[in-house]
Design an enzyme around this catalytic site. Structure first.
Site, PDB file in Angstrom:
ATOM      1  N   GLY A 109     -21.464 -29.786 -11.146  1.00  0.00           N
ATOM      2  CA  GLY A 109     -22.115 -30.712 -10.208  1.00  0.00           C
ATOM      3  C   GLY A 109     -21.657 -30.604  -8.774  1.00  0.00           C
ATOM      4  O   GLY A 109     -21.819 -31.551  -8.001  1.00  0.00           O
ATOM      5  N   GLU A 114     -28.386 -21.439  -2.214  1.00  0.00           N
ATOM      6  CA  GLU A 114     -29.054 -21.248  -3.505  1.00  0.00           C
ATOM      7  C   GLU A 114     -30.437 -21.886  -3.580  1.00  0.00           C
ATOM      8  O   GLU A 114     -31.323 -21.362  -4.254  1.00  0.00           O
ATOM      9  CB  GLU A 114     -28.187 -21.823  -4.628  1.00  0.00           C
ATOM     10  CG  GLU A 114     -26.923 -21.051  -4.910  1.00  0.00           C
ATOM     11  CD  GLU A 114     -26.210 -21.565  -6.143  1.00  0.00           C
ATOM     12  OE1 GLU A 114     -26.004 -20.784  -7.074  1.00  0.00           O
ATOM     13  OE2 GLU A 114     -25.857 -22.765  -6.173  1.00  0.00           O
ATOM     14  N   ARG A 137     -34.696 -33.064  -5.254  1.00  0.00           N
ATOM     15  CA  ARG A 137     -33.448 -33.757  -5.598  1.00  0.00           C
ATOM     16  C   ARG A 137     -33.299 -35.055  -4.803  1.00  0.00           C
ATOM     17  O   ARG A 137     -32.764 -36.041  -5.314  1.00  0.00           O
ATOM     18  CB  ARG A 137     -32.257 -32.830  -5.341  1.00  0.00           C
ATOM     19  CG  ARG A 137     -32.182 -31.680  -6.345  1.00  0.00           C
ATOM     20  CD  ARG A 137     -30.987 -30.786  -6.116  1.00  0.00           C
ATOM     21  NE  ARG A 137     -30.838 -29.867  -7.232  1.00  0.00           N
ATOM     22  CZ  ARG A 137     -29.692 -29.583  -7.835  1.00  0.00           C
ATOM     23  NH1 ARG A 137     -28.579 -30.148  -7.429  1.00  0.00           N
ATOM     24  NH2 ARG A 137     -29.656 -28.740  -8.852  1.00  0.00           N
ATOM     25  N   ARG A 197     -10.749 -20.283  -6.673  1.00  0.00           N
ATOM     26  CA  ARG A 197     -11.092 -18.906  -7.007  1.00  0.00           C
ATOM     27  C   ARG A 197     -11.011 -17.947  -5.824  1.00  0.00           C
ATOM     28  O   ARG A 197     -11.424 -18.260  -4.729  1.00  0.00           O
ATOM     29  CB  ARG A 197     -12.510 -18.870  -7.570  1.00  0.00           C
ATOM     30  CG  ARG A 197     -12.934 -17.524  -8.124  1.00  0.00           C
ATOM     31  CD  ARG A 197     -14.293 -17.660  -8.779  1.00  0.00           C
ATOM     32  NE  ARG A 197     -14.720 -16.415  -9.397  1.00  0.00           N
ATOM     33  CZ  ARG A 197     -15.857 -16.270 -10.061  1.00  0.00           C
ATOM     34  NH1 ARG A 197     -16.666 -17.305 -10.187  1.00  0.00           N
ATOM     35  NH2 ARG A 197     -16.188 -15.129 -10.589  1.00  0.00           N
ATOM     36  N   GLY A 238      -5.966 -17.486  -2.395  1.00  0.00           N
ATOM     37  CA  GLY A 238      -4.852 -18.412  -2.286  1.00  0.00           C
ATOM     38  C   GLY A 238      -4.824 -19.105  -0.945  1.00  0.00           C
ATOM     39  O   GLY A 238      -4.290 -20.198  -0.807  1.00  0.00           O
ATOM     40  N   LYS A 279      -5.570 -32.751  -3.065  1.00  0.00           N
ATOM     41  CA  LYS A 279      -4.846 -32.577  -1.805  1.00  0.00           C
ATOM     42  C   LYS A 279      -5.533 -33.405  -0.745  1.00  0.00           C
ATOM     43  O   LYS A 279      -6.758 -33.422  -0.659  1.00  0.00           O
ATOM     44  CB  LYS A 279      -4.835 -31.102  -1.388  1.00  0.00           C
ATOM     45  CG  LYS A 279      -4.175 -30.841  -0.030  1.00  0.00           C
ATOM     46  CD  LYS A 279      -4.273 -29.371   0.350  1.00  0.00           C
ATOM     47  CE  LYS A 279      -3.649 -29.113   1.720  1.00  0.00           C
ATOM     48  NZ  LYS A 279      -3.760 -27.687   2.130  1.00  0.00           N
ATOM     49  N   GLN A 280      -4.738 -34.091   0.059  1.00  0.00           N
ATOM     50  CA  GLN A 280      -5.284 -34.867   1.173  1.00  0.00           C
ATOM     51  C   GLN A 280      -4.229 -34.899   2.265  1.00  0.00           C
ATOM     52  O   GLN A 280      -3.180 -35.519   2.103  1.00  0.00           O
ATOM     53  CB  GLN A 280      -5.673 -36.289   0.748  1.00  0.00           C
ATOM     54  CG  GLN A 280      -6.350 -37.063   1.853  1.00  0.00           C
ATOM     55  CD  GLN A 280      -6.894 -38.422   1.412  1.00  0.00           C
ATOM     56  OE1 GLN A 280      -7.675 -39.026   2.116  1.00  0.00           O
ATOM     57  NE2 GLN A 280      -6.504 -38.899   0.249  1.00  0.00           N
ATOM     58  N   ARG A 281      -4.510 -34.212   3.347  1.00  0.00           N
ATOM     59  CA  ARG A 281      -3.509 -34.050   4.393  1.00  0.00           C
ATOM     60  C   ARG A 281      -3.114 -35.383   5.020  1.00  0.00           C
ATOM     61  O   ARG A 281      -1.966 -35.561   5.442  1.00  0.00           O
ATOM     62  CB  ARG A 281      -4.032 -33.093   5.476  1.00  0.00           C
ATOM     63  CG  ARG A 281      -2.941 -32.499   6.340  1.00  0.00           C
ATOM     64  CD  ARG A 281      -3.497 -31.492   7.324  1.00  0.00           C
ATOM     65  NE  ARG A 281      -4.070 -30.324   6.700  1.00  0.00           N
ATOM     66  CZ  ARG A 281      -3.379 -29.289   6.256  1.00  0.00           C
ATOM     67  NH1 ARG A 281      -2.066 -29.296   6.337  1.00  0.00           N
ATOM     68  NH2 ARG A 281      -3.986 -28.243   5.726  1.00  0.00           N
TER      69      ARG A 281
END
Length: 440
Positions: A206, A231, A240, A368, A371, A405-407
């Site tokens: 999703g 896409e 949608r 994916r 890094g 993660k949240q800076r």
């Protein structure tokens, strides 16, 4: 008509060199801010290079040591000899103004560099050649990267007081984080200006649904949104929009068998949402094209949310040895775009193949192909379906959203959402649904 000389200031160059010969602190400052190529006069460039060599050897920069270094190089006579060195040492009125002299030299150097970059770009554009490296978008991207390097180098540092003033101004500005349409997420997380946010998930979970849901919500509530879809085309995303907003099964829209009453609801929505400030780009773009279109969009519409669906489908526009480095380049460019335009940039990423077999909640290492994506992103959210096998062919799917993660806030927390697949939207699970283990 006399030929137009490239930007330069010979007097300022002499004053910089003279200051360096007279004052050790000036020599240290100039060595840190200038390069030999910043000097227009070839003799001045060589003298500065000799001064740097003397300083790096640990010797003091003065008339004797620099004169000796030039003699060792065999270039002393070429720069005008000892007589010119003495003239330079006496030329500067005061070393107290060395920062101003350095600024003048750097400004002229930057202008010459801009002229060279644009001229080279014009030559490449004027002589068509085959190959990806000579495509117009490649030429534009190359020019932009080189110009950005000049801007970065020219940037001035900020003191502790500057930083604290900036922080106070940010706190007093009447700006709020953009809302996502999911109350729990809005309470614990924010889409903030200047930040790159990545939503990671396996295929079919999703990601695109959530990206478009957030963009549409922002656009309906007064902030423009620019949505890059790699896409889906305009008609698919419009379907949608209808489905999620007025609860019409997407299959009915796709198969063109919606009821009369559903058509009436969709027609009514067209007038309700007509002023939603969303712009769709449904052609696959390179990251350079995304940046160019985002800049133009913001010039026209003002600060906007930029959404890219999704990262792995974006073309880098530059040659890289492998896909991992391509994705690293793309994520770095998107992060730079968020900072440059001072707007939120939201994108999605596939998870690694290892994650497809893990049967666990994802973590940052699962992003994916890159890094560096974990490092470039200011914020990372994950979508996770605990029971994917059981969720197949289900209309309502329990889906966890994790703030990994949240800076600028808390991380390591999650909430159960319901993905209403037939209406292509997410909502929060109710307390009763969570207590019952939500199963359809």
């Amino acid at each position: 008509m006399a030929a137009l000389l490239p930007p330069n200031n010979i007097d300022a160059e002499r004053c910089v060199l003279g200051s360096m010969l007279q004052d050790a602190e000036a020599a240290l400052t100039a060595s840190g801010l200038l390069k030999p190529e910043d000097f227009y006069h070839p003799a001045h460039s060589e003298i500065f290079s000799a001064m740097q060599a003397v300083r790096e050897s640990g010797s003091p920069v003065d008339l004797v040591t620099v004169d000796a270094e030039l003699a060792n190089r065999g270039t002393l006579d070429g720069v005008g000899g000892t007589g010119y060195m003495i003239e330079i040492s006496q030329y500067v009125p005061t070393t107290a103004n060395v920062d101003a002299y350095i600024g003048i030299v750097r400004d002229a150097s930057a202008r010459r560099r801009i002229i060279c970059i644009l001229r080279d770009g014009a030559v490449k554009a004027a002589i068509p050649q085959s190959g990806e490296a000579n495509a117009p978008e490649q030429i534009i991207e190359g020019v932009r990267e080189q110009l950005a390097g000049i801007i970065t180098r020219a940037g001035s540092g900020k003191s502790a007081q500057d930083m604290m003033v900036d922080a106070m101004l940010a706190m007093t500005r009447k700006t709020e984080d953009l809302q996502t349409s999911i109350p729990w997420l809005d309470a614990h997380f924010g889409l903030r200006d200047g930040e790159l946010t990545v939503i990671g998930a396996r295929p079919g979970i999703g990601k695109s649904i959530l990206l478009f849901q957030i963009a549409a919500h922002v656009a309906r509530h007064g902030r423009p949104a620019l949505f890059f879809s790699m896409e889906m085309n305009s008609a698919q995303l419009g379907g949608r929009w209808f489905s999620s907003r007025v609860s019409v099964d997407l299959n009915a829209i796709t198969r063109k068998n919606a009821s009369l009453e559903e058509y009436e609801r969709m027609a009514k929505l067209m007038s309700i949402d007509a002023d939603a400030l969303i712009t769709l780009e449904d052609v696959r773009c390179s990251v350079g094209e995304i940046a160019a279109k985002a800049r133009k969009h913001i010039r026209v519409h003002g600060p906007s949310l930029i959404v890219v669906d999704y990262l792995q489908l974006v073309k880098s526009g530059v040659r890289k040895p492998n896909r991992e480095q391509e994705v690293a380049y793309i994520s770095g460019e998107l992060k730079g775009l968020a900072k440059e335009l001072n707007v939120p940039v939201l994108t999605a990423s596939q998870l690694s193949r290892e994650m497809t077999r893990a049967g666990r909640r994802p973590n940052l290492a699962d992003l994916r192909e890159s890094g560096s994506l974990e490092q470039d992103a200011d914020n990372v959210l994950f979508l996770h379906v605990p029971d994917e096998d059981g969720a197949k062919n289900k209309s309502f799917v329990p889906t966890e959203i994790l703030i990994a993660k949240q800076r600028q806030g808390e991380s390591g927390i999650y909430r159960t959402l319901i993905c209403e697949r037939k209406y292509v939207r997410f909502r929060e699970a109710t307390r009763e649904e969570i207590a019952e283990g939500v199963s359809w």
